[in-house]
Design an enzyme around this catalytic site. Structure first.
Site, PDB file in Angstrom:
ATOM      1  N   GLY A  79      -2.082   2.926  -0.537  1.00 40.69           N
ATOM      2  CA  GLY A  79      -1.279   1.812  -0.045  1.00 40.69           C
ATOM      3  C   GLY A  79      -0.562   1.058  -1.156  1.00 40.69           C
ATOM      4  O   GLY A  79       0.632   0.748  -1.044  1.00 40.69           O
ATOM      5  N   LYS A  85      -9.876   1.534  -7.235  1.00 38.93           N
ATOM      6  CA  LYS A  85     -11.035   2.062  -6.527  1.00 38.93           C
ATOM      7  C   LYS A  85     -11.470   3.400  -7.100  1.00 38.93           C
ATOM      8  O   LYS A  85     -11.173   4.454  -6.536  1.00 38.93           O
ATOM      9  CB  LYS A  85     -10.709   2.192  -5.040  1.00 38.93           C
ATOM     10  CG  LYS A  85     -10.435   0.849  -4.393  1.00 38.93           C
ATOM     11  CD  LYS A  85     -10.110   1.028  -2.935  1.00 38.93           C
ATOM     12  CE  LYS A  85      -9.316  -0.132  -2.392  1.00 38.93           C
ATOM     13  NZ  LYS A  85      -8.395   0.282  -1.345  1.00 38.93           N
ATOM     14  N   ARG A  99       4.863   1.925   9.168  1.00 34.63           N
ATOM     15  CA  ARG A  99       4.046   2.807  10.012  1.00 34.63           C
ATOM     16  C   ARG A  99       4.634   2.990  11.406  1.00 34.63           C
ATOM     17  O   ARG A  99       4.466   4.049  12.013  1.00 34.63           O
ATOM     18  CB  ARG A  99       2.619   2.277  10.110  1.00 34.63           C
ATOM     19  CG  ARG A  99       1.864   2.543   8.829  1.00 34.63           C
ATOM     20  CD  ARG A  99       0.446   2.114   8.958  1.00 34.63           C
ATOM     21  NE  ARG A  99      -0.331   2.637   7.843  1.00 34.63           N
ATOM     22  CZ  ARG A  99      -1.465   2.119   7.417  1.00 34.63           C
ATOM     23  NH1 ARG A  99      -1.969   1.069   8.020  1.00 34.63           N
ATOM     24  NH2 ARG A  99      -2.114   2.660   6.416  1.00 34.63           N
ATOM     25  N   GLY A 128      -6.651   6.449   2.613  1.00 30.96           N
ATOM     26  CA  GLY A 128      -7.969   7.080   2.731  1.00 30.96           C
ATOM     27  C   GLY A 128      -7.871   8.497   3.269  1.00 30.96           C
ATOM     28  O   GLY A 128      -8.530   9.411   2.774  1.00 30.96           O
TER      29      GLY A 128
HETATM   30  P1  ADP Z   1      -3.985   2.506  -3.979  1.00 30.53           P
HETATM   31  O1  ADP Z   1      -3.934   1.488  -2.873  1.00 30.53           O
HETATM   32  O2  ADP Z   1      -2.621   2.989  -4.386  1.00 30.53           O
HETATM   33  O3  ADP Z   1      -4.937   3.632  -3.692  1.00 30.53           O
HETATM   34  P2  ADP Z   1      -5.943   0.957  -5.419  1.00 30.53           P
HETATM   35  O4  ADP Z   1      -6.191   0.167  -4.192  1.00 30.53           O
HETATM   36  O5  ADP Z   1      -7.012   1.846  -5.925  1.00 30.53           O
HETATM   37  O6  ADP Z   1      -4.560   1.762  -5.280  1.00 30.53           O
HETATM   38  O7  ADP Z   1      -5.619  -0.029  -6.639  1.00 30.53           O
HETATM   39  C1  ADP Z   1      -4.616  -0.994  -6.589  1.00 30.53           C
HETATM   40  C2  ADP Z   1      -5.077  -2.256  -7.281  1.00 30.53           C
HETATM   41  O8  ADP Z   1      -5.458  -1.975  -8.616  1.00 30.53           O
HETATM   42  C3  ADP Z   1      -3.971  -3.303  -7.383  1.00 30.53           C
HETATM   43  O9  ADP Z   1      -4.347  -4.419  -6.635  1.00 30.53           O
HETATM   44  C4  ADP Z   1      -3.909  -3.620  -8.880  1.00 30.53           C
HETATM   45  O10 ADP Z   1      -3.745  -4.997  -9.162  1.00 30.53           O
HETATM   46  C5  ADP Z   1      -5.246  -3.141  -9.377  1.00 30.53           C
HETATM   47  N1  ADP Z   1      -5.232  -2.834 -10.808  1.00 30.53           N
HETATM   48  C6  ADP Z   1      -4.461  -1.941 -11.449  1.00 30.53           C
HETATM   49  N2  ADP Z   1      -4.673  -1.983 -12.775  1.00 30.53           N
HETATM   50  C7  ADP Z   1      -5.601  -2.933 -12.985  1.00 30.53           C
HETATM   51  C8  ADP Z   1      -6.242  -3.465 -14.139  1.00 30.53           C
HETATM   52  N3  ADP Z   1      -5.965  -3.006 -15.362  1.00 30.53           N
HETATM   53  N4  ADP Z   1      -7.160  -4.454 -13.971  1.00 30.53           N
HETATM   54  C9  ADP Z   1      -7.450  -4.921 -12.736  1.00 30.53           C
HETATM   55  N5  ADP Z   1      -6.886  -4.463 -11.597  1.00 30.53           N
HETATM   56  C10 ADP Z   1      -5.975  -3.489 -11.722  1.00 30.53           C
HETATM   57 MG    MG Z   2      -5.149  -0.188  -2.390  1.00 28.57          MG
END
Ligand code: ADP
Ligand code: MG
Length: 394
Positions: free
Chosen positions: A351, A198, A36, A374
């Site tokens: 992230g 999420k 960043r 976000g």
């Molecule tokens: P981003 O930060 O890219 O928006 P998220 O925060 O929504 O992504 O999701 C990332 C998290 O999702 C990671 O910590 C990962 O371990 C978790 N994750 C991915 N697949 C699974 C799964 N099948 N079961 C539990 N957690 C998962």
């Molecule tokens: Mg995340």
């Protein structure tokens, strides 16, 4: 969308308040990821080259409105000095007499970093008095804090009421241009890759993109929520229960529009999520009783790679599995590599998705990696953000 650009302004001899997102991870006083900071260097260098007296302000972490040494920006001043090879003055507050004095002593091309804006609760409240105090420090305002533009905070939003000369920095320009390209006439086929954990947070973004995309592929908790919505077996895989009805609605919308939609053809499954678990691969797109889906399987990787190769535009948000554990990272890494090897215009938001791209060592082959998870999701949901809207030309 046209916003005021720093290239059309004159900053010579001006005190410029530059709002950045220096919300970097710090462990024991050491910055573990300076992405960043690096992302704002072009704007900082440009403003300095124009003879600005630079006042840099940021938030860091969640100090909950009071000073707290663990959230101090002081280590950032040191890192900034290493990158710029230029003195970076630091003041232990962001408003008040000491700050004013140091700002007044600034000469052309000098830099002053203010202490964490969120040491004052007024920042997150978007307080007018506090915003006026910040505005009183400067002649011109520049925002390059894309990651906070979805918030109506004092230094991002309210302050623009009290400074006449306002503009967006190069990072904001880059983010807005990449995300706008997804929303306005994206080259087809447009592939949306949805994963991560999420689900509820991302549903509105997905809904808004249904009218733009041609293909959707899913992994992670997102996929299990959709599989559950189809009433298929998911074993003990993690889902967001309250998102299942919305997922059903989305499947209906997808069918109405005749979009191509995939959940994984196979899964990597375990009985317990841990480093020493022995994973096996399912034969089908379901997960048996007593098992947990932790990654997409080899057939899914093959099918998804084919979707990626056919796409001209790609937006990826959310890992395909628990990529933090090596054994369950293959699906996510392979998808990152496939996107990097494709000729599509590719944007990564989120992230963890950005971290996965780094882990796969392909960041330089992606068209754009968003610096704010976000903020990027909200931009794709609404086509605008409060902190961007105030920088718009009428
Ligand atoms: P981003 O930060 O890219 O928006 P998220 O925060 O929504 O992504 O999701 C990332 C998290 O999702 C990671 O910590 C990962 O371990 C978790 N994750 C991915 N697949 C699974 C799964 N099948 N079961 C539990 N957690 C998962
Ligand atoms: Mg995340």
């Amino acid at each position: 969308m046209k916003i005021y650009s720093i290239t059309e302004k004159n900053y010579k001899d001006k005190k410029v308040f530059l709002r950045v997102d220096f919300n970097v991870p710090i462990k024991n006083g050491i910055i573990t990821d300076d992405t960043r900071i690096v992302a704002t260097i072009p704007t900082i260098n440009y403003l300095l080259s124009q003879g600005a007296r630079l006042i840099i302000a940021s938030h860091l972490g969640r100090p909950e409105g009071k000073p707290s040494p663990e959230f101090s920006l002081k280590p950032v001043a040191a890192r900034l000095f290493e990158i710029l090879k230029k003195e970076v003055k630091f003041v232990p507050d962001c408003i008040g007499d000491e700050v004013k004095k140091m700002v007044d002593a600034l000469k052309d091309g000098e830099i002053l970093l203010l202490e964490n804006l969120r040491f004052h609760p007024e920042e997150e409240k978007g307080d007018e008095y506090f915003a006026k105090e910040l505005a009183s420090l400067c002649d011109a305002y520049v925002n390059d804090a894309f990651g906070t533009c979805h918030r109506k905070h004092a230094s991002v939003y309210t302050i623009t009421k009290f400074v006449n000369d306002i503009a967006g920095g190069f990072l904001i320009e880059k983010e807005v241009s990449a995300l706008s390209k997804l929303l306005t006439n994206p080259e087809r086929p447009f592939l949306l890759i949805l994963g991560g954990a999420k689900v509820i947070d991302k549903i509105n973004m997905v809904k808004n993109l249904l009218d733009k995309v041609d293909t959707i592929i899913t992994g992670g908790v997102m996929a299990y929520t959709f599989i559950k919505a189809k009433n298929w077996e998911i074993g003990d895989s993690k889902i967001e229960e309250e998102a299942v009805p919305v997922a059903r609605e989305i499947i209906k919308e997808i069918n109405k529009r005749h979009l191509e939609f995939h959940t994984p053809l196979d899964h990597v499954i375990v009985q317990r999520v841990s480093e020493d678990a022995t994973p096996i691969v399912t034969e089908r797109g379901t997960v048996p009783h007593g098992w947990i889906g932790v990654d997409i399987g080899p057939q899914a990787i093959e099918e998804y790679t084919d979707c990626i190769n056919r796409a001209k535009t790609i937006f990826w948000n959310g890992p395909m599995g628990i990529y933090e554990i090596e054994k369950f990272a293959k699906g996510t890494i392979e998808i990152a590599k496939a996107i990097a090897n494709s000729n599509a215009f590719s944007v990564i938001g989120g992230g963890d998705s950005a971290a996965a791209v780094q882990k796969a060592d392909v960041a330089d082959k992606i068209s754009h990696i968003c610096t704010g998870g976000g903020a990027s999701l909200e931009f794709l949901e609404k086509g605008n953000l409060p902190g961007i809207d105030v920088l718009r030309k009428e």
